[in-house]
Scaffold this motif. Structure first.
Motif, mmCIF file in Angstrom:
data_model
loop_
_atom_site.group_PDB
_atom_site.id
_atom_site.type_symbol
_atom_site.label_atom_id
_atom_site.label_comp_id
_atom_site.label_asym_id
_atom_site.label_seq_id
_atom_site.Cartn_x
_atom_site.Cartn_y
_atom_site.Cartn_z
ATOM 1 N N UNK A 169 -40.447 2.931 -32.804
ATOM 2 C CA UNK A 169 -41.252 3.236 -34.074
ATOM 3 C C UNK A 169 -42.633 3.879 -33.896
ATOM 4 N N UNK A 170 -42.689 4.278 -32.531
ATOM 5 C CA UNK A 170 -43.971 5.045 -32.312
ATOM 6 C C UNK A 170 -45.124 4.269 -32.249
ATOM 7 N N UNK A 171 -44.923 3.027 -31.841
ATOM 8 C CA UNK A 171 -46.204 1.931 -31.653
ATOM 9 C C UNK A 171 -46.462 2.047 -30.089
ATOM 10 N N UNK A 172 -47.606 2.194 -30.019
ATOM 11 C CA UNK A 172 -48.126 2.165 -28.389
ATOM 12 C C UNK A 172 -48.478 0.595 -28.081
ATOM 13 N N UNK A 173 -48.321 0.330 -26.840
ATOM 14 C CA UNK A 173 -48.593 -0.822 -26.472
ATOM 15 C C UNK A 173 -50.186 -1.354 -26.889
ATOM 16 N N UNK B 240 -51.122 -4.429 -29.316
ATOM 17 C CA UNK B 240 -52.322 -5.314 -28.770
ATOM 18 C C UNK B 240 -53.291 -5.452 -29.874
ATOM 19 N N UNK B 241 -53.763 -4.453 -30.225
ATOM 20 C CA UNK B 241 -54.978 -4.545 -31.252
ATOM 21 C C UNK B 241 -54.472 -5.270 -32.523
ATOM 22 N N UNK B 242 -53.430 -4.909 -32.989
ATOM 23 C CA UNK B 242 -52.905 -5.463 -34.301
ATOM 24 C C UNK B 242 -52.874 -6.926 -34.238
ATOM 25 N N UNK B 243 -52.386 -7.360 -32.946
ATOM 26 C CA UNK B 243 -52.002 -8.698 -32.773
ATOM 27 C C UNK B 243 -53.235 -9.409 -32.623
#
Length: 90
Positions: free
Chosen positions: A13-17, A21-24
Motif C-alpha cells: 500500500x506504499x506505507x513507510x514504517x 508509526x506517525x499515524x498510530x
C-alpha cells in the motif's frame, strides 16, 4: 480494535514504517498543508532545466556512430564543441 499492517501489506500500500508509526501515535502526515511554493525559484529551476535539455539535444547527433558520439561527449566535458554534419568542431 485496530490490526496493524504487516510489513508486506505496508509495502503493497506504499506505507513507510515511519508513516505508520506517525499515524498510530496520532500524527497523520497526509493531512499536513503543503509548503508554500516560491514561484520565482520554480521558474528559475524550469529555465535552467530547459536550457540544460536544449544543450543536451544540440550535443546529440543521430547521424554518427556510437563511437563518434562518445568522442564528442568526452570532448564536450572539457571544451566547447559542436557538430557540423558528421564533423566535430572544437
Amino acid at each position: 480494535k485496530v490490526t496493524p499492517l504487516t510489513p508486506s501489506e505496508m509495502k503493497q500500500h506504499g506505507v513507510s514504517a515511519s508513516m505508520a508509526s506517525s499515524v498510530i501515535h496520532g500524527f497523520d502526515p497526509t493531512t499536513m498543508p503543503l509548503p508554500r511554493l516560491d514561484r520565482d525559484k520554480a521558474e528559475a529551476r524550469l529555465a535552467r532545466n530547459v536550457a540544460r535539455i536544449a544543450k543536451l539535444s544540440a550535443n546529440f547527433n543521430e547521424n554518427v556512430s556510437d563511437e563518434a558520439q562518445s568522442v564528442f561527449d568526452a570532448l564536450s566535458r572539457t571544451m566547447e564543441c559542436a557538430w557540423e554534419g558528421d564533423r566535430i568542431l572544437v
